[in-house]
Design an enzyme around this catalytic site. Structure first.
Site, PDB file in Angstrom:
ATOM      1  N   ARG A   1      -6.164  -1.934   5.527  1.00 39.64           N
ATOM      2  CA  ARG A   1      -5.578  -3.154   6.075  1.00 39.64           C
ATOM      3  C   ARG A   1      -5.524  -3.164   7.599  1.00 39.64           C
ATOM      4  NH1 ARG A   1      -0.044  -3.246   2.891  1.00 39.64           N
ATOM      5  NH2 ARG A   1      -0.103  -1.122   3.728  1.00 39.64           N
TER       6      ARG A   1
ATOM      7  N   ASP B   1      -5.961   0.912  -0.031  1.00 39.15           N
ATOM      8  CA  ASP B   1      -5.777   1.434   1.323  1.00 39.15           C
ATOM      9  C   ASP B   1      -5.150   2.821   1.168  1.00 39.15           C
ATOM     10  OD1 ASP B   1      -4.755   2.147   3.832  1.00 39.15           O
ATOM     11  OD2 ASP B   1      -4.181   0.110   4.352  1.00 39.15           O
TER      12      ASP B   1
ATOM     13  N   CYS C   1      -1.505   3.034   2.164  1.00 37.16           N
ATOM     14  CA  CYS C   1      -0.578   2.074   1.549  1.00 37.16           C
ATOM     15  C   CYS C   1       0.318   2.788   0.545  1.00 37.16           C
ATOM     16  CB  CYS C   1      -1.399   0.974   0.884  1.00 37.16           C
ATOM     17  SG  CYS C   1      -0.621   0.127  -0.474  1.00 37.16           S
TER      18      CYS C   1
ATOM     19  N   CYS D   1      -0.274   1.788  -2.997  1.00 39.22           N
ATOM     20  CA  CYS D   1      -1.585   2.282  -3.435  1.00 39.22           C
ATOM     21  C   CYS D   1      -1.455   3.738  -3.878  1.00 39.22           C
ATOM     22  CB  CYS D   1      -2.603   2.177  -2.300  1.00 39.22           C
ATOM     23  SG  CYS D   1      -2.992   0.490  -1.791  1.00 39.22           S
TER      24      CYS D   1
END
Length: 243
Positions: free
Chosen positions: A156, A126, A129, A132
């Site tokens: 998400r 993502d 994120c 991430c």
């Protein structure tokens, strides 16, 4: 590929010693009807379970056990105490690999290992994120360590969210790697749209293989590793799996 909604009737972990049987079998008409009523469709595969009178039914990367008379449905894991192995986990890994094999690498954003390639991981990511982004910050180190990283999108927040739109824009960019690097560094990426963007399909695939958060890594043995792992620790983990 469509993710299936799961309805858990009850949860039970089983400890058994019988070996896992994988022969495909046909469902009876009444059992087909019951499963369809619970899951909204027929399983992808049905085989004998390592328990007498029980069948193993697979929906994507989800495995359930159902009594042959159609009365009981079990959502849990089967262990072989003699070999100390999780038989359900092994079967799930195989199912996950089969699903991942349906995605061509050309539909991913791939950061190739530098020099000799030691490992390949597929990462559901993502753009917004935090972890991430942290994983992406270690991309150069992972590549130098011989790890190839293949990105699949998993925004998400869902369809048409800001994260989803960013993922589409990255895919549709002339230079996807440059766009991904910019997006992961919280830099603005030119908004774009194209028919080839596989973002929605990859979201559905992620749900089907069991992704519930990001980053989520699918390894070459089909195992699913949730969360961030530092590059050197990741290499140690991958090397250990190969031993």
């Amino acid at each position: 590929m469509q993710a299936r909604k799961l309805f858990s009737l009850f949860f039970l972990s089983l400890l058994v010693t019988a070996p896992l049987q994988a022969a495909a079998v046909e469902l009876s008409a009444p059992l087909k009807s019951k499963l369809s009523g619970v899951f909204g469709g027929q399983p992808d595969r049905v085989s004998e379970a390592p328990i007498e009178g029980v069948l193993e039914v697979t929906y994507g990367a989800q495995i359930f056990y159902v009594s042959k008379d159609g009365r009981y449905l079990i959502n849990g894991e089967v262990f072989d105490l003699d070999s100390r192995t999780n038989l359900t986990k092994e079967r799930l890994s195989g199912a996950r690999l089969n699903m991942m094999a349906q995605v061509d690498e050309s539909e991913m954003i791939v950061y190739k290992a530098k020099g000799k390639e030691k490992h390949v991981i597929s990462v559901f990511t993502d753009i917004d994120c935090v972890y991430c982004r942290k994983l992406h910050q270690g991309m150069e180190e992972m590549n130098k360590l011989g790890i190839t990283v293949r990105y699949l999108s998993f925004p998400r927040a869902g369809l048409n969210s800001p994260s989803y739109n960013k993922a589409v824009s990255v895919w549709c960019a002339d230079d996807r790697h440059k766009a991904m690097d910019s997006a992961k560094n919280e830099q603005k990426v030119s908004e774009q749209r194209c028919d080839s963007a596989p973002v929605q399909a990859q979201m559905e695939l992620g749900k089907a293989v069991g992704v519930t958060g990001t980053p989520a890594m699918v390894l070459s043995d089909g195992s699913l590793v949730p969360g961030y792992v530092p590059p050197k620790r990741l290499l140690e983990m991958l090397d250990k799996k190969d031993d």
